[in-house]
Design a protein around this motif. Structure first.
Motif, mmCIF file in Angstrom:
data_model
loop_
_atom_site.group_PDB
_atom_site.id
_atom_site.type_symbol
_atom_site.label_atom_id
_atom_site.label_comp_id
_atom_site.label_asym_id
_atom_site.label_seq_id
_atom_site.Cartn_x
_atom_site.Cartn_y
_atom_site.Cartn_z
ATOM 1 N N ALA A 475 14.942 5.304 4.640
ATOM 2 C CA ALA A 475 13.652 5.571 3.990
ATOM 3 C C ALA A 475 12.882 4.284 3.766
ATOM 4 O O ALA A 475 11.653 4.243 3.920
ATOM 5 C CB ALA A 475 13.889 6.287 2.655
ATOM 6 N N GLY A 476 13.595 3.199 3.380
ATOM 7 C CA GLY A 476 12.919 1.920 3.175
ATOM 8 C C GLY A 476 12.273 1.396 4.435
ATOM 9 O O GLY A 476 11.166 0.836 4.402
ATOM 10 N N ILE A 477 12.946 1.554 5.575
ATOM 11 C CA ILE A 477 12.384 1.119 6.852
ATOM 12 C C ILE A 477 11.097 1.884 7.148
ATOM 13 O O ILE A 477 10.079 1.301 7.534
ATOM 14 C CB ILE A 477 13.419 1.323 7.976
ATOM 15 C CG1 ILE A 477 14.615 0.390 7.773
ATOM 16 C CG2 ILE A 477 12.773 1.099 9.337
ATOM 17 C CD1 ILE A 477 15.773 0.662 8.716
ATOM 18 N N VAL A 478 11.128 3.197 6.938
ATOM 19 C CA VAL A 478 9.940 4.025 7.218
ATOM 20 C C VAL A 478 8.794 3.643 6.290
ATOM 21 O O VAL A 478 7.646 3.438 6.736
ATOM 22 C CB VAL A 478 10.296 5.517 7.065
ATOM 23 C CG1 VAL A 478 9.033 6.371 7.192
ATOM 24 C CG2 VAL A 478 11.335 5.927 8.100
ATOM 25 N N LEU A 479 9.076 3.519 4.985
ATOM 26 C CA LEU A 479 8.020 3.214 4.017
ATOM 27 C C LEU A 479 7.451 1.823 4.233
ATOM 28 O O LEU A 479 6.233 1.617 4.128
ATOM 29 C CB LEU A 479 8.572 3.344 2.584
ATOM 30 C CG LEU A 479 8.912 4.766 2.123
ATOM 31 C CD1 LEU A 479 9.552 4.738 0.743
ATOM 32 C CD2 LEU A 479 7.651 5.620 2.104
ATOM 33 N N ALA A 480 8.311 0.860 4.513
ATOM 34 C CA ALA A 480 7.824 -0.505 4.750
ATOM 35 C C ALA A 480 6.905 -0.545 5.961
ATOM 36 O O ALA A 480 5.893 -1.262 5.975
ATOM 37 C CB ALA A 480 9.003 -1.448 4.942
ATOM 38 N N GLY A 481 7.241 0.233 6.999
ATOM 39 C CA GLY A 481 6.376 0.284 8.182
ATOM 40 C C GLY A 481 5.037 0.936 7.893
ATOM 41 O O GLY A 481 4.004 0.523 8.435
ATOM 42 N N LEU A 482 5.018 1.931 7.022
ATOM 43 C CA LEU A 482 3.771 2.618 6.688
ATOM 44 C C LEU A 482 2.884 1.777 5.779
ATOM 45 O O LEU A 482 1.662 1.762 5.916
ATOM 46 C CB LEU A 482 4.075 3.957 5.998
ATOM 47 C CG LEU A 482 4.743 5.032 6.856
ATOM 48 C CD1 LEU A 482 5.092 6.252 6.009
ATOM 49 C CD2 LEU A 482 3.824 5.443 8.006
ATOM 50 N N VAL A 483 3.513 1.063 4.837
ATOM 51 C CA VAL A 483 2.739 0.315 3.846
ATOM 52 C C VAL A 483 2.182 -0.978 4.419
ATOM 53 O O VAL A 483 1.042 -1.362 4.151
ATOM 54 C CB VAL A 483 3.614 0.028 2.598
ATOM 55 C CG1 VAL A 483 2.933 -0.950 1.662
ATOM 56 C CG2 VAL A 483 3.925 1.326 1.869
ATOM 57 N N GLY A 484 2.997 -1.666 5.200
ATOM 58 C CA GLY A 484 2.568 -2.955 5.727
ATOM 59 C C GLY A 484 2.353 -3.958 4.609
ATOM 60 O O GLY A 484 3.219 -4.165 3.769
ATOM 61 N N GLN A 485 1.185 -4.593 4.566
ATOM 62 C CA GLN A 485 0.882 -5.617 3.561
ATOM 63 C C GLN A 485 -0.088 -5.109 2.492
ATOM 64 O O GLN A 485 -0.745 -5.896 1.819
ATOM 65 C CB GLN A 485 0.294 -6.849 4.255
ATOM 66 C CG GLN A 485 1.215 -7.493 5.262
ATOM 67 C CD GLN A 485 2.545 -7.911 4.631
ATOM 68 O OE1 GLN A 485 2.595 -8.458 3.534
ATOM 69 N NE2 GLN A 485 3.647 -7.644 5.344
ATOM 70 N N HIS A 486 -0.193 -3.796 2.310
ATOM 71 C CA HIS A 486 -1.072 -3.217 1.292
ATOM 72 C C HIS A 486 -0.341 -3.257 -0.056
ATOM 73 O O HIS A 486 0.449 -2.375 -0.396
ATOM 74 C CB HIS A 486 -1.461 -1.783 1.660
ATOM 75 C CG HIS A 486 -2.180 -1.692 2.982
ATOM 76 N ND1 HIS A 486 -3.499 -2.098 3.139
ATOM 77 C CD2 HIS A 486 -1.772 -1.257 4.201
ATOM 78 C CE1 HIS A 486 -3.869 -1.904 4.382
ATOM 79 N NE2 HIS A 486 -2.840 -1.388 5.059
ATOM 80 N N THR A 487 -0.633 -4.287 -0.825
ATOM 81 C CA THR A 487 0.141 -4.555 -2.048
ATOM 82 C C THR A 487 0.091 -3.404 -3.028
ATOM 83 O O THR A 487 1.137 -2.927 -3.506
ATOM 84 C CB THR A 487 -0.375 -5.838 -2.720
ATOM 85 O OG1 THR A 487 -0.241 -6.930 -1.808
ATOM 86 C CG2 THR A 487 0.418 -6.130 -3.995
ATOM 87 N N TRP A 488 -1.102 -2.930 -3.366
ATOM 88 C CA TRP A 488 -1.196 -1.918 -4.420
ATOM 89 C C TRP A 488 -0.723 -0.549 -3.944
ATOM 90 O O TRP A 488 -0.242 0.263 -4.751
ATOM 91 C CB TRP A 488 -2.631 -1.858 -4.956
ATOM 92 C CG TRP A 488 -2.965 -3.133 -5.670
ATOM 93 C CD1 TRP A 488 -3.825 -4.109 -5.272
ATOM 94 C CD2 TRP A 488 -2.376 -3.587 -6.895
ATOM 95 N NE1 TRP A 488 -3.824 -5.155 -6.169
ATOM 96 C CE2 TRP A 488 -2.943 -4.858 -7.184
ATOM 97 C CE3 TRP A 488 -1.432 -3.060 -7.775
ATOM 98 C CZ2 TRP A 488 -2.610 -5.596 -8.310
ATOM 99 C CZ3 TRP A 488 -1.075 -3.790 -8.901
ATOM 100 C CH2 TRP A 488 -1.662 -5.039 -9.161
ATOM 101 N N THR A 489 -0.830 -0.285 -2.674
ATOM 102 C CA THR A 489 -0.230 0.949 -2.147
ATOM 103 C C THR A 489 1.293 0.908 -2.308
ATOM 104 O O THR A 489 1.929 1.888 -2.693
ATOM 105 C CB THR A 489 -0.602 1.127 -0.663
ATOM 106 O OG1 THR A 489 -2.011 1.159 -0.537
ATOM 107 C CG2 THR A 489 -0.009 2.430 -0.123
ATOM 108 N N ALA A 490 1.852 -0.272 -2.017
ATOM 109 C CA ALA A 490 3.303 -0.429 -2.171
ATOM 110 C C ALA A 490 3.721 -0.266 -3.629
ATOM 111 O O ALA A 490 4.718 0.411 -3.936
ATOM 112 C CB ALA A 490 3.746 -1.796 -1.647
ATOM 113 N N PHE A 491 2.936 -0.870 -4.549
ATOM 114 C CA PHE A 491 3.284 -0.731 -5.966
ATOM 115 C C PHE A 491 3.156 0.728 -6.427
ATOM 116 O O PHE A 491 3.947 1.197 -7.251
ATOM 117 C CB PHE A 491 2.399 -1.635 -6.815
ATOM 118 C CG PHE A 491 2.956 -3.014 -7.006
ATOM 119 C CD1 PHE A 491 4.214 -3.194 -7.580
ATOM 120 C CD2 PHE A 491 2.245 -4.142 -6.618
ATOM 121 C CE1 PHE A 491 4.753 -4.459 -7.758
ATOM 122 C CE2 PHE A 491 2.768 -5.417 -6.793
ATOM 123 C CZ PHE A 491 4.025 -5.572 -7.356
ATOM 124 N N ALA A 492 2.170 1.449 -5.922
ATOM 125 C CA ALA A 492 2.028 2.871 -6.280
ATOM 126 C C ALA A 492 3.246 3.664 -5.812
ATOM 127 O O ALA A 492 3.784 4.513 -6.551
ATOM 128 C CB ALA A 492 0.752 3.445 -5.667
#
Length: 746
Positions: A475-492
């Protein structure tokens, strides 16, 4: 439309209350996510970099979940003490981060002290947890001496945010938690009655499924009753009020469980065995359609539905005439009023409905105060008089002091030594795997020791954590690929995963580990240290940490699962003997005793045993026969506890109930049962014990009961049935536990 809307909202509220008793999981999730969000918002306004954002989020999470006291004042003190502990811990982490051997030695000492602190109660546990987790935080973000001032500021801000959420935004007072637990008890009681209604209507092909739903509903109701018991002392204004609620909760639980057994008996060709309601997977007895007139069947179905409505409306403020009419009709069955023509087993169900209605009335009076009595029938008035007399007879008692173990035999000291040894192994192995991420192995080793007491429990917990971590990496691999470098999306997404982690934690440790690992994948992305190799290394470090924990538990002051379960089994048997002897003594005319307190001690001991047998009953265990034996023994003990609990509740009615009279013959007739329990306990403690379990004539024949006594309407008859079932269940324990049987006496 407004009425329909209120009905939908009420059903939704009941469903949520039943799924999350006391809203404890929802509160924990909201409070933690809110503290993290507030911390991130303030740090963002101050222009903090990503490292400080991550550190602040982790500190807010630790400061929120570490505090476990019930009273708000005690929580405030612990939180205030936790801040200097956190600041000292992060400072030492930054100072010792570059000193390899000194830092490792200090980390092991810190782990020992953190685990040892559990002996000082919730506050010691919280401060130890804060010290360890913040030191881990310093390693995670790579704290250095130059970055200490802003890092300490972020941690202080996180603690302040946690305080705001805990005391202002999402407060959880003991009184409020108890109120929500009461709502959950009512909702789960209604769900159990609904399952019993399905049992009444189930065809032969649906019987096993309906019976399993009744089993699950009974277990969930008992779980909520135990949670209420844990909150009573802090959530009620005085001891008498707490004991009143305790008695009414016990009455309702017993009445509901008894109604399910009576329904099962009415559907069966013969009297149903109580074990059927407690043994998971036990087949339902052979059933057919109710051999009663259609009118009686329709009346029975209507009255079970009416009982469910009575449960749902209890405490809702509805005191209308219709509700009073339903209550009066159901209570009338206790006095043989309007019983329809039907076989005796079916008439017993109607009487059981009357007893359940009485317990709901008592629960409502205890929780909401006196009700309008203008519409009472004589039967309802008599029930009120009985309840008032019982309430007046309640007074408090003192808990006896329990002996505490010392030295290395004390569980906290033994666990501290074990986790220190395991962490040392994890540090060595983790350094070999990675000189930068070795602390993941230590974290896993630490976590698998939390809330465990035997090698088997640690092995199961380590397996579950590893399984959750493996899926979390994906799941982390999938989410990291989707988020990329979007900081606040990642924090959400981090906030969503943290909420899910806290919400599912009491339900599934595997799911919790899954959400934790997925969240860490996002945090690594934020810190620009994400890679597939890092997540795979996390799996390796997790497996290593779990293995080190198991090795330390198995080789250093080990507590074998057999030893642990035998100790708890002995405790359950001791409590069972105490409750049975005290209840029978009071029913025989002896002095009054704190029977419900003893019964709850028995329930708690049984819950501890059930948790300790999880390694034996786990689906992947290779010892299939042992798994079936453990499940069978626990089910038999639950059956014994049900009968003992009912005897205790009946005995407590003795001074105030007009239809119960002491019978001195009961003591002699039940003496064999108590001796058998003590014999089994002695055999569990010492396999070479020579005592044997006695068998012989039934309890009723020993008492000399008249054959012409009505099967219902005499409380003595019910007491005899429970004593006989208890005697049979105790004798049944002898075979799986290997206790020899004595020759029957003439």
């Amino acid at each position: 439309m407004r009425a329909a809307g209120r009905s939908v909202r009420a059903r939704l509220r009941d469903r949520i209350a039943a799924s999350d008793p006391g809203l404890l999981r929802l509160t924990a999730g909201l409070r933690t996510v809110g503290a993290i969000a507030l911390t991130l918002a303030v740090l963002a306004l101050l222009g903090a970099d990503v490292h400080l954002l991550v550190a602040g989020a982790m500190a807010a999470m630790v400061a929120t979940f570490a505090i476990r006291e019930k009273q708000l004042g005690a929580q405030a003190v612990t939180l205030a003490l936790g801040l200097p502990v956190a600041l000292v811990s992060v400072t030492l982490g930054a100072v010792l981060n570059a000193r390899l051997y000194v830092g490792d030695v200090f980390f092991v000492v810190l782990i020992f002290c953190a685990v040892y602190g559990r002996r000082f109660g919730d506050r010691g546990t919280a401060l130890g947890l804060i010290g360890f987790q913040v030191y881990f935080l310093s390693l995670f973000v790579g704290a250095e001496i130059s970055s200490l001032p802003p890092l300490c500021g972020a941690i202080a801000l996180a603690f302040c945010a946690s305080a705001v959420l805990r005391f202002a935004v999402v407060p959880a007072t003991p009184t409020g938690v108890l109120l929500r637990l009461r709502l959950a008890f009512r909702a789960r009681l209604a769900q159990l009655v609904s399952a019993q209604l399905d049992l009444l209507d189930a065809g032969p092909d649906e019987m096993d499924k309906a019976l399993e739903a009744v089993r699950e509903g009974t277990a969930r109701l008992h779980e909520t009753a135990m949670m209420i018991q844990a909150q009573l002392e802090d959530g009620t204004p005085d001891e008498s009020a707490a004991r009143l609620v305790q008695r009414r909760i016990a009455d309702a639980e017993i009445a509901a469980e008894r109604l399910g057994l009576l329904l099962l008996t009415a559907r069966s060709a013969e009297r149903a065995d109580t074990l059927t309601l407690h043994l998971p997977g036990a087949p339902a007895p052979s059933v057919g359609q109710l051999a009663v007139p259609d009118e009686a069947t329709a009346t029975l179905r209507r009255d079970v539905q009416a009982l469910r409505a009575l449960v749902l409306r209890a405490g809702s403020g509805d005191s209308g005439t219709a509700l009073a009419h339903v209550r009066n009709r159901l209570l009338g069955y206790r006095d043989e009023e309007n019983l329809p023509p039907a076989p005796a087993a079916v008439q017993d169900v109607f009487r059981g409905i009357g007893e359940a209605a009485r317990s709901v009335l008592g629960l409502r009076i205890a929780l909401d105060g006196p009700l309008d009595e203008s519409d009472d029938t004589p039967a309802t008035a008599r029930s009120r008089e009985e309840l008032d007399a019982e309430d007046a007879a309640i007074d408090g008692g003192e808990e006896p002091a329990q002996e505490q173990e010392t030295g290395l035999r004390r569980p906290t000291t033994r666990a501290a030594v074990q986790v220190a040894v395991g962490s040392t192994l994890a540090i060595v192995g983790g350094e070999l795997l990675s000189t930068q991420r070795w602390y993941w192995a230590v974290l896993t080793c630490w976590i698998v020791f939390l809330n465990t007491a035997s090698t088997g429990e640690i092995l199961v917990k380590g397996y579950r954590r590893l399984l959750g971590t493996v899926f979390g990496v994906v799941a982390g691999i999938v989410l990291a690929g989707l988020v990329g470098q979007h900081t606040w999306t990642a924090f959400a997404l981090v906030l969503v995963l943290i909420f899910a982690m806290f919400y599912v934690a009491p339900l599934s440790y595997t799911l919790m580990s899954f959400f934790v690992t997925a969240m860490l994948g996002l945090l690594y992305t934020l810190l620009h240290t994400y890679s597939l190799d890092v997540l795979l290394l996390r799996v390796e470090e997790t497996a290593l940490g779990a293995a080190c924990g198991v090795i330390a538990a198995a080789l250093v002051l080990p507590v074998r699962t057999d030893r642990r379960t035998n100790e708890l089994l002995g405790t359950v048997l001791d409590r069972l003997a105490e409750v049975t002897e005290a209840a029978v003594g009071q029913l025989s005319g002896g002095a009054a005793d704190e029977l419900l307190d003893r019964a709850r001690d028995l329930d708690q001991a049984l819950a501890d045993l059930r948790a300790a047998t999880q390694p034996l009953t786990h689906p992947v265990t290779p010892l299939r026969a042992r798994r079936h034996t453990a499940r069978y023994v626990v089910a038999l003990l639950e059956t014994c506890a049900y009968h003992a609990r009912t005897l205790a509740a009946t005995a407590e009615l003795l001074p105030t109930h007009p239809s119960i009279a002491a019978d001195p013959r009961l003591r002699g007739a039940a003496g064999r049962t108590v001796r058998n329990i003590e014999t089994i306990a002695a055999r569990v403690a010492d396999e070479h014990a020579a005592a044997r379990v006695e068998t012989g004539p039934s309890i009723a024949s020993l008492l000399g009961s008249d054959a012409g006594t009505p099967r219902y309407g005499r409380i003595t008859d019910r007491v005899l049935r429970h004593l006989e079932r208890l005697d049979e269940a105790v004798v049944g324990l002898a075979r799986p536990l290997g206790v020899p049987m004595a020759e029957p006496r003439a």
